[in-house]
Enzyme design. Structure first.
Site, PDB file in Angstrom:
ATOM      1  N   GLY A   1       9.874 -26.166  -8.242  1.00 42.24           N
ATOM      2  CA  GLY A   1      11.109 -25.467  -7.886  1.00 42.24           C
ATOM      3  C   GLY A   1      12.290 -25.905  -8.710  1.00 42.24           C
TER       4      GLY A   1
ATOM      5  N   GLY B   1      15.190 -29.833  -3.700  1.00 48.63           N
ATOM      6  CA  GLY B   1      14.779 -30.750  -2.627  1.00 48.63           C
ATOM      7  C   GLY B   1      13.395 -31.337  -2.843  1.00 48.63           C
TER       8      GLY B   1
ATOM      9  CD  GLU C   1       9.775 -40.133 -16.041  1.00 46.88           C
ATOM     10  OE1 GLU C   1       9.742 -41.378 -16.085  1.00 46.88           O
ATOM     11  OE2 GLU C   1      10.655 -39.459 -16.592  1.00 46.88           O
TER      12      GLU C   1
ATOM     13  CE1 TYR D   1      21.573 -30.621 -17.329  1.00 51.95           C
ATOM     14  CE2 TYR D   1      20.212 -32.584 -17.203  1.00 51.95           C
ATOM     15  CZ  TYR D   1      20.483 -31.288 -16.814  1.00 51.95           C
ATOM     16  OH  TYR D   1      19.658 -30.651 -15.919  1.00 51.95           O
TER      17      TYR D   1
ATOM     18  CD  GLN E   1      11.572 -29.698 -22.391  1.00 55.24           C
ATOM     19  OE1 GLN E   1      10.616 -29.853 -21.634  1.00 55.24           O
ATOM     20  NE2 GLN E   1      12.807 -29.558 -21.938  1.00 55.24           N
TER      21      GLN E   1
ATOM     22  CG  ASP F   1       8.844 -35.583  -8.547  1.00 56.35           C
ATOM     23  OD1 ASP F   1       8.144 -35.532  -9.571  1.00 56.35           O
ATOM     24  OD2 ASP F   1       9.984 -36.071  -8.524  1.00 56.35           O
TER      25      ASP F   1
ATOM     26  CG  ASP G   1       7.536 -30.736 -17.630  1.00 58.49           C
ATOM     27  OD1 ASP G   1       8.703 -30.869 -17.214  1.00 58.49           O
ATOM     28  OD2 ASP G   1       6.616 -31.492 -17.305  1.00 58.49           O
TER      29      ASP G   1
ATOM     30  CD  GLU H   1      21.175 -33.191 -12.244  1.00 61.93           C
ATOM     31  OE1 GLU H   1      19.970 -33.255 -12.400  1.00 61.93           O
ATOM     32  OE2 GLU H   1      21.713 -33.267 -11.117  1.00 61.93           O
TER      33      GLU H   1
END
Ligand SMILES: Nc1ncnc2c1ncn2[C@@H]1O[C@H](COP(=O)(O)OP(=O)(O)OP(=O)(O)O)[C@@H](O)[C@H]1O
Length: 221
Positions: free
Chosen positions: A8, A13, A32, A44, A55, A78, A84, A149
């Site tokens: 997701g 979450g 990770e 970022y 990547q 997770d 990816d 972020e």
């Protein structure tokens, strides 16, 4: 042997659900840690420069976790390796990586996935997709406050970041519809706060019901 993988959008979450799930099922959690990632803040700050490196980094780390998870008993991951690839495609669309870089990445990914084909378990037993609206995503991102972020809408970079997140959010929906490596379930995370016990009980029940069905199907095969 059972493996559940969360999937997701950023800040949907996944970390909380996977940790609670691992705790409830008394199983290992394969993650990770973001704080250990030396490239993410650089990415970022300058996507064009660091997208390809990031990547490759994620691919390598994800592969290590998958190898461990698919060999051991009972594991929760997770995020899936297939996502990816989605991030990489978005970076190609955004001009942060070149077509040649994408082709090299894809070839490496396919090569790695061939290795998984030889493992006792080739895919997770269940993929749990956490769905959130774009507004909810923005709310969650601001709430958790990871510095790199954050979006400053008043700058050119902020507008670009917003476009990146928007494209990712749109493509994520399609990605889930097309996902076919294992049984899957979508949970509407706009409706649930998994830190609230009643909500968590409901989410947990949905996951376990889907998981039981998946395993039952496997046994009947
Ligand atoms: N392949 C990737 N390419 C680019 N960024 C990635 C990739 N995988 C993860 N990230 C970024 O790493 C950061 C941390 O991701 P992580 O998987 O820990 O959780 P998350 O996406 O924030 O989700 P959640 O809050 O649901 O746990 C996010 O900013 C995410 O966008």
């Amino acid at each position: 042997m059972a493996v559940i993988v969360l999937a997701g959008m950023i800040a949907a979450g996944k970390s909380t659900v996977s940790a609670r799930l691992a705790d409830k099922l008394n199983t290992d959690l394969m993650i990770e840690p973001v704080d250990d990632n030396p490239i993410l803040p650089l990415y970022y700050n300058n996507k064009e420069k660091y997208a390809f490196l990031l990547q490759i980094y994620f691919l390598n780390e994800r592969f290590k976790l998958i190898k461990k998870a698919l060999k051991n008993n009972k594991n929760i991951l997770d995020r899936s390796i297939y996502e990816d690839e989605l991030f990489t495609r978005i970076n190609l669309m955004e001009g942060n990586i070149t077509q040649v870089e994408y082709d090299v990445y894809k070839d490496l990914l396919d090569n790695m996935l061939e290795e998984i084909e030889d493992m006792p378990k080739k895919a997770p037993d269940l993929l749990v997709y956490l769905d959130i609206s774009f507004d909810k995503f923005l709310e969650n991102l601001a709430k958790r406050g990871r510095a790199f972020e954050q979006i400053d809408k008043n700058t050119k970079k902020g507008q670009k970041d917003l476009a990146y997140f928007k494209l990712l959010h749109t493509e994520y929906q399609k990605w889930y519809e097309d996902y076919s490596y294992s049984p899957k379930i979508k949970i509407d995370m706009n409706k649930y706060d998994v830190n609230n016990e009643e909500d968590w009980d409901e989410v947990y029940k949905m996951i376990i019901d889907a998981f039981d069905q998946s395993v039952r199907k496997e046994l009947n095969r």
